[in-house]
Scaffold this active site. Sequence first.
Site, mmCIF file in Angstrom:
data_model
loop_
_atom_site.group_PDB
_atom_site.id
_atom_site.type_symbol
_atom_site.label_atom_id
_atom_site.label_comp_id
_atom_site.label_asym_id
_atom_site.label_seq_id
_atom_site.Cartn_x
_atom_site.Cartn_y
_atom_site.Cartn_z
ATOM 1 N N HIS A 365 42.118 39.918 17.898
ATOM 2 C CA HIS A 365 42.357 39.874 19.346
ATOM 3 C C HIS A 365 43.792 39.616 19.754
ATOM 4 O O HIS A 365 44.094 39.597 20.941
ATOM 5 C CB HIS A 365 41.504 38.782 19.992
ATOM 6 N N LYS A 557 44.193 35.546 36.064
ATOM 7 C CA LYS A 557 43.981 35.533 34.614
ATOM 8 C C LYS A 557 44.560 34.226 34.102
ATOM 9 O O LYS A 557 45.177 33.492 34.860
ATOM 10 C CB LYS A 557 44.652 36.734 33.941
ATOM 11 N N ARG A 558 44.390 33.933 32.816
ATOM 12 C CA ARG A 558 45.031 32.746 32.266
ATOM 13 C C ARG A 558 46.524 32.775 32.577
ATOM 14 O O ARG A 558 47.134 33.853 32.623
ATOM 15 C CB ARG A 558 44.818 32.700 30.751
ATOM 16 N N LYS A 563 51.840 37.057 30.195
ATOM 17 C CA LYS A 563 51.140 37.733 31.284
ATOM 18 C C LYS A 563 52.017 37.845 32.537
ATOM 19 O O LYS A 563 51.668 38.518 33.499
ATOM 20 C CB LYS A 563 49.833 37.012 31.602
ATOM 21 N N THR A 665 40.744 42.848 30.051
ATOM 22 C CA THR A 665 39.478 43.375 30.561
ATOM 23 C C THR A 665 39.419 43.256 32.074
ATOM 24 O O THR A 665 38.698 44.005 32.719
ATOM 25 C CB THR A 665 38.258 42.666 29.946
ATOM 26 N N LYS A 669 37.892 45.664 35.289
ATOM 27 C CA LYS A 669 37.041 45.207 36.396
ATOM 28 C C LYS A 669 37.631 45.639 37.739
ATOM 29 O O LYS A 669 36.916 46.088 38.634
ATOM 30 C CB LYS A 669 36.911 43.672 36.363
HETATM 31 C C1 LIG Z 1 37.638 39.107 32.734
HETATM 32 C C2 LIG Z 1 38.020 37.688 32.714
HETATM 33 C C3 LIG Z 1 39.126 37.256 31.977
HETATM 34 C C4 LIG Z 1 40.034 38.222 31.231
HETATM 35 O O1 LIG Z 1 41.071 38.575 32.104
HETATM 36 P P1 LIG Z 1 42.404 39.322 31.618
HETATM 37 O O2 LIG Z 1 43.137 39.545 32.895
HETATM 38 O O3 LIG Z 1 41.979 40.594 30.994
HETATM 39 O O4 LIG Z 1 43.108 38.395 30.713
HETATM 40 C C5 LIG Z 1 39.455 35.923 31.986
HETATM 41 N N1 LIG Z 1 38.727 35.029 32.676
HETATM 42 C C6 LIG Z 1 37.662 35.397 33.411
HETATM 43 C C7 LIG Z 1 36.913 34.370 34.165
HETATM 44 C C8 LIG Z 1 37.266 36.735 33.447
HETATM 45 O O5 LIG Z 1 36.200 37.089 34.169
#
Ligand SMILES: *Cc1c(COP(=O)(O)O)cnc(C)c1O
Length: 818
Positions: A365, A557-558, A563, A665, A669
Amino acid sequence: MTQQLHAPTADEVEAFRETILAKLTYSIGKDPEHASDHDWFEAVALATRDRMIDQWMDRTRESYRQGKKRVYYLSLEFLIGRLLIDSLSNLGLLETARQALAGINVDFERIRLTEPDAALGNGGLGRLAACFMESMATLGIAAHGYGIRYDHGLFRQAIVDGWQHEQTETWLNFGNPWEFERPEVSYLIGFGGSVMALPAEGPGKEPRHFWHWSEGVRAIAYDTPIVGWRGASVNTLRLWRARAEADFHLERFNAGDHVGAVSEGARAESISRVLYPADSTEAGQELRLRQEYFFVAASLQDLLRRHMDQRGTLLNLPEFASIQLNDTHPAIAVAELMRLLVDVNGIAWNKAWELTVATMSYTNHTLLPEALETWSVGLMERLLPRHMQIIYLINAHHLDALRERGIHNLELLRSVSLIEESNGRRVRMGNLAFLGSHSINGVSALHTGLMRETVFTDLHSLFPNRISNKTNGITFRRWLYQSNPQLTALLVEHLGEELLDDPENMLRQLEPYAEQAQFRARFAAQRLENKQLLARIIQEQLGIEVDPSALFDVHVKRIHEYKRQLLNLLHTVALYQAIRSDPGGNWVPRVKIFAGKAAASYHTAKMIIKLTNDIARTINDDPTVRGLLKVVFLPNYNVSLAERIIPAADLSEQISTAGLEASGTSNMKFALNGALTIGTLDGANVEMSEQIGLEHMFIFGLTAQEVEARKQAGEYNAEATIFGSSRLNEALLSIRDGAFSADDPARYTALIDGLKWQDTFMVCADFEAYWHAQLEVEARWRDPNNWWRSAVLNTARTGWFSSDRTIREYAEDIWKVL
Ligand SMILES: *Cc1c(COP(=O)(O)O)cnc(C)c1O
């Protein structure tokens, strides 16, 4: 919500209502007059679970009878979120439940919000595991998820005076109606002690080894049924809880060692106490290794027992079981399976190795060097002495085999060894997972390519057929049907209910509608509704009023330097300064929405959160901006909040430094819900641009190759870059000089100087390209026909990113179960 194929009949509603009332009375012990919202939630959850159970047992019996091969998904994280809507919706009972409750004046919307968010994961990796569980159930793959039932999942983030505070998360405080405790399914897991070797029993035999561990911890199973779309099948998520071994503990207690006995218990039980709040960084803690071994050992014993019950021999294990390692966290499984096969079951080493490699597969990953797990040999020898021996032996066989192949290049042998010798001796878990697996996969095309060229380049040269790509996906049930019922209704109205069963293909049929003004208007109208809902949440949580007709520009996101939330903040400040210098200009009203947690020990990430809040306060309070720009940071990002934010986004920020985001991911979405992406050519953004078309995204910045070339050449000079952009220079200066932190003007000196001197993540290097991409965003937004045309096409062309497609690829190429 329109997911149910047929409106429920009055009888169905009545029957479900009766079950709910019976659960409330007899399982919870409340009468309807005095039931709290949470009591009602539990009653509905229990009624829903009942409906799953018949199916669950049927399917389990069926798969036993058919002798199907089983998939075991081992993951230290499952970021599940709430399960009520997921389960009701997949069972086709959503409308039934709503009506059942409405008939007795219970507000379904309110009670569903009392469900705690199961956050047994940090971010993308854990959420992927949850999406995969749902897709495997939908596709009818007999699968078990295995993980840890943490008492406390990921911390709850509170923002106090702009700073992140971590609060203990308490998802189990009111019990968990979804799970079944299985006290009869338990295993004793050993740690420490020593190894005894008995000489070989005869010629051609191998010596037997016995591990006498000194500390035993009991693993107890808790099962959660996971139901697939339309109740297709129900799989099990089995999570392990650590309990002190009662007898062991009582003996010491009776012997008078009361404190010792109790602390022994506390030490054992701490294994399932908390999820490590570390994201992409090696925890480097003994407890973490104990967690990893604990859940791997329990899971392997459990699956071998199931296999033996059915087949009576382990020699055909790979025909009936596939074990997928989600990242290196469960990589000790390679050594543990060898131990169980060789030491416990007396299978010869070479045969055991063949079985292990044929059964295991591993998903990588991350390429971030600090995230590739290694454990010191000393710690391994102390905690898992037999496993350390096994790892040495695997390594010896591996290196001997290479020498036999005529490979004597010391550099190469050193790099593919399981033991790193350079800074203290350490076990490389990535190499162990690679060697012990017949299949290693990356999670996007770009990431898989970089895996071959970087972290695993030497292992790849020796085993050229092992690495393949399986681009991540998301479950559309949760990320479209449940989170965006407005859009789902619109799609079903135009494409028919078949869409719900086959979105991967049916979504494409939306393309012609992108050309219809009337459809675009409906598409925009459902977005506006979602934005109004989000605006209300922002108002309630932060007291900030935002205009739902403004462009919602979302970065959730985190929080991590790669990022690049900082890049977005620099754009925010530069835009703010531009508006201030021309307040009467024709500006596009924007709301910048941020959310995300920082690892508790990640200082820079926490500074970025504080900076976001400082910038937000300054801009939101500035009357010259007249609300043209608002900045909000929504606290406690989790799955439930993501479900509210994503359907309300116009613009999706996916701006990582190219080469560093393995897949992403949330990018999928957002696109599925029709947001346009501003992003770099990183992770799955690359494949998104191929599916969606570059002209319907805003792609900018250095490519992974260009980033690498700059690092290699060593001539990238952030200062010169800053000098060349007065916008960037002014934004940096104003932050550095305290324009957003009058209470502590030096607060951001180090943060900003870091960008000037190091700029590891190419923030300055990409700034101008980002600024210009944002200008294109504004130009498109001013042209609604084109904006909404692109938005519709984003939804229409995202079908490939369904986790059903991803799982089908794993099932066909790796597990061989379809
Ligand atoms: C989808 C999701 C992530 C992943 O987000 P990225 O922007 O792809 O890092 C992280 N946390 C939550 C709660 C998510 O639903």
